[in-house]
Design a protein around this motif. Structure first.
Motif, short mmCIF file in Angstrom:
data_model
loop_
_atom_site.label_atom_id
_atom_site.label_comp_id
_atom_site.label_asym_id
_atom_site.label_seq_id
_atom_site.Cartn_x
_atom_site.Cartn_y
_atom_site.Cartn_z
N UNK A 176 32.87 35.83 31.19
CA UNK A 176 32.72 36.47 32.50
C UNK A 176 32.65 35.43 33.60
N UNK A 177 31.94 34.31 33.34
CA UNK A 177 31.82 33.28 34.37
C UNK A 177 33.18 32.67 34.67
N UNK A 178 33.97 32.39 33.63
CA UNK A 178 35.30 31.82 33.84
C UNK A 178 36.18 32.77 34.65
N UNK A 179 36.04 34.06 34.38
CA UNK A 179 36.80 35.06 35.13
C UNK A 179 36.38 35.05 36.60
N UNK A 180 35.06 34.99 36.84
CA UNK A 180 34.56 34.92 38.21
C UNK A 180 35.02 33.63 38.89
N UNK A 181 34.98 32.52 38.14
CA UNK A 181 35.37 31.24 38.74
C UNK A 181 36.83 31.24 39.14
N UNK A 182 37.68 31.81 38.29
CA UNK A 182 39.11 31.88 38.61
C UNK A 182 39.33 32.72 39.87
N UNK A 183 38.67 33.88 39.93
CA UNK A 183 38.85 34.76 41.09
C UNK A 183 38.32 34.10 42.35
N UNK A 184 37.15 33.44 42.26
CA UNK A 184 36.55 32.80 43.43
C UNK A 184 37.40 31.64 43.92
N UNK A 185 37.90 30.81 42.99
CA UNK A 185 38.73 29.67 43.39
C UNK A 185 40.01 30.13 44.07
N UNK A 186 40.61 31.18 43.52
CA UNK A 186 41.84 31.71 44.12
C UNK A 186 41.57 32.24 45.52
N UNK A 187 40.42 32.90 45.70
CA UNK A 187 40.07 33.46 47.00
C UNK A 187 39.80 32.34 48.01
N UNK A 188 39.06 31.30 47.60
CA UNK A 188 38.78 30.18 48.50
C UNK A 188 40.07 29.52 48.96
N UNK A 189 40.98 29.26 48.01
CA UNK A 189 42.25 28.61 48.38
C UNK A 189 43.04 29.47 49.36
N UNK A 190 43.04 30.77 49.13
CA UNK A 190 43.78 31.66 50.03
C UNK A 190 43.18 31.66 51.42
N UNK A 191 41.84 31.75 51.50
CA UNK A 191 41.17 31.78 52.80
C UNK A 191 41.35 30.47 53.54
N UNK A 192 41.30 29.34 52.82
CA UNK A 192 41.52 28.05 53.45
C UNK A 192 42.90 27.97 54.11
N UNK A 193 43.86 28.67 53.56
CA UNK A 193 45.21 28.70 54.16
C UNK A 193 45.34 29.77 55.23
N UNK A 194 44.25 30.51 55.47
CA UNK A 194 44.30 31.58 56.45
C UNK A 194 44.82 32.88 55.89
N UNK A 195 45.00 32.94 54.57
CA UNK A 195 45.50 34.15 53.93
C UNK A 195 44.36 35.04 53.47
N UNK A 196 43.93 35.96 54.30
CA UNK A 196 42.80 36.82 53.97
C UNK A 196 43.25 37.98 53.09
N UNK A 197 42.34 38.49 52.24
CA UNK A 197 42.68 39.67 51.43
C UNK A 197 43.08 40.84 52.31
N UNK A 198 43.86 41.73 51.76
CA UNK A 198 44.32 42.90 52.49
C UNK A 198 43.15 43.69 53.06
N UNK A 199 43.23 43.99 54.35
CA UNK A 199 42.20 44.80 54.99
C UNK A 199 41.04 44.02 55.56
N UNK A 200 40.97 42.71 55.29
CA UNK A 200 39.87 41.88 55.79
C UNK A 200 40.26 41.30 57.14
N UNK A 201 39.39 41.47 58.14
CA UNK A 201 39.70 41.02 59.49
C UNK A 201 39.27 39.60 59.80
N UNK A 202 38.21 39.11 59.12
CA UNK A 202 37.77 37.74 59.34
C UNK A 202 37.04 37.25 58.11
N UNK A 203 36.95 35.92 57.97
CA UNK A 203 36.24 35.31 56.85
C UNK A 203 35.44 34.13 57.35
N UNK A 204 34.27 33.92 56.75
CA UNK A 204 33.43 32.77 57.03
C UNK A 204 33.19 32.05 55.70
N UNK A 205 33.55 30.78 55.63
CA UNK A 205 33.32 29.96 54.45
C UNK A 205 32.00 29.21 54.60
#
Length: 227
Positions: A176-205
């Protein structure tokens, strides 16, 4: 002019990304923006203020400190799955292993979230980042109330998250932790590029230092109508 409904306590709006605002059913929408508060060595904002009907998702690895941050800072409605589990544990943990009543805990958590969304008020929601359908649900709820869905992403090293699990005496399986880590890493990389998940208006890292400095997550009072 680019605008957003999330502000630091200094009153400075979150910086916009170089994208034009999209016009949706409820009129002019804020541009999707990202604010990176990591690596500021304690010089990040002490508070974040959102629109009165906005929804805020706090996400990150298990053990990263999401529940601690929410309990310490949120002024308003807070929906944390850990709170729901704690209530059920107090009644059943002496008699049953958690695995047997976990489905009931999840149902109770989502029922509480549904009630909170129906209130029409601003809500802060705990999310581990692997349940994309929950963010889709929240995005639809935000659109239906003419508000914005915001993402607060707690980005901490794997070792820090594992230490956090040990400190609270409650962890997740290695799988479960590896699954969470994969999802979190992918999300961080996307947000760093300015690519927010669908429907999200802003993000704070946030890193751990920025989370420790933050002491207030709140919502503006609704504007009173004249007359």
């Amino acid at each position: 002019m680019t605008r957003t409904t999330a502000y630091a306590t200094t009153g400075i709006a979150l910086p916009g990304q170089p994208a034009a605002p999209a016009r949706e059913r409820h009129g002019e929408r804020p541009a999707r923006v990202v604010r990176d508060l990591r690596d500021r060595t304690g010089r990040s904002p002490h508070g974040l203020l959102f629109g009165p009907r906005d929804l805020v998702v706090v996400t990150g690895l298990p053990g990263s400190g999401k529940s601690t941050l929410m309990h310490r800072t949120v002024q308003g409605i807070r929906i944390d799955s850990q709170d729901t589990r704690d209530r059920w544990d107090a009644r059943l943990a002496r008699f049953l292993p958690y695995a047997l009543y976990r489905p009931l805990v999840r149902l109770a958590h989502y029922a509480g979230l549904r009630r909170a969304l129906r209130s029409g008020e601003g809500v802060v929601v705990h999310d581990c980042g692997t349940q994309a359908w929950v963010r889709d649900w929240l995005a639809r709820a935000a659109r239906s109330r003419g508000a914005t869905l915001h993402l607060l992403l707690l980005d901490v090293p794997q070792g820090t998250a594992l230490d956090g699990q040990r400190e609270r005496g409650r962890g997740v399986s290695r799988y479960a932790f590896l699954r969470h880590r994969h999802a979190a890493s992918r999300l961080v990389r996307a947000v760093e590029r300015g690519g927010l998940p669908r429907g999200v208006g802003s993000a704070v890292l946030l890193d751990r230092d920025a989370a420790d400095v933050l002491c207030r997550i709140a919502f503006r009072e609704p504007e009173k109508r004249a007359g």
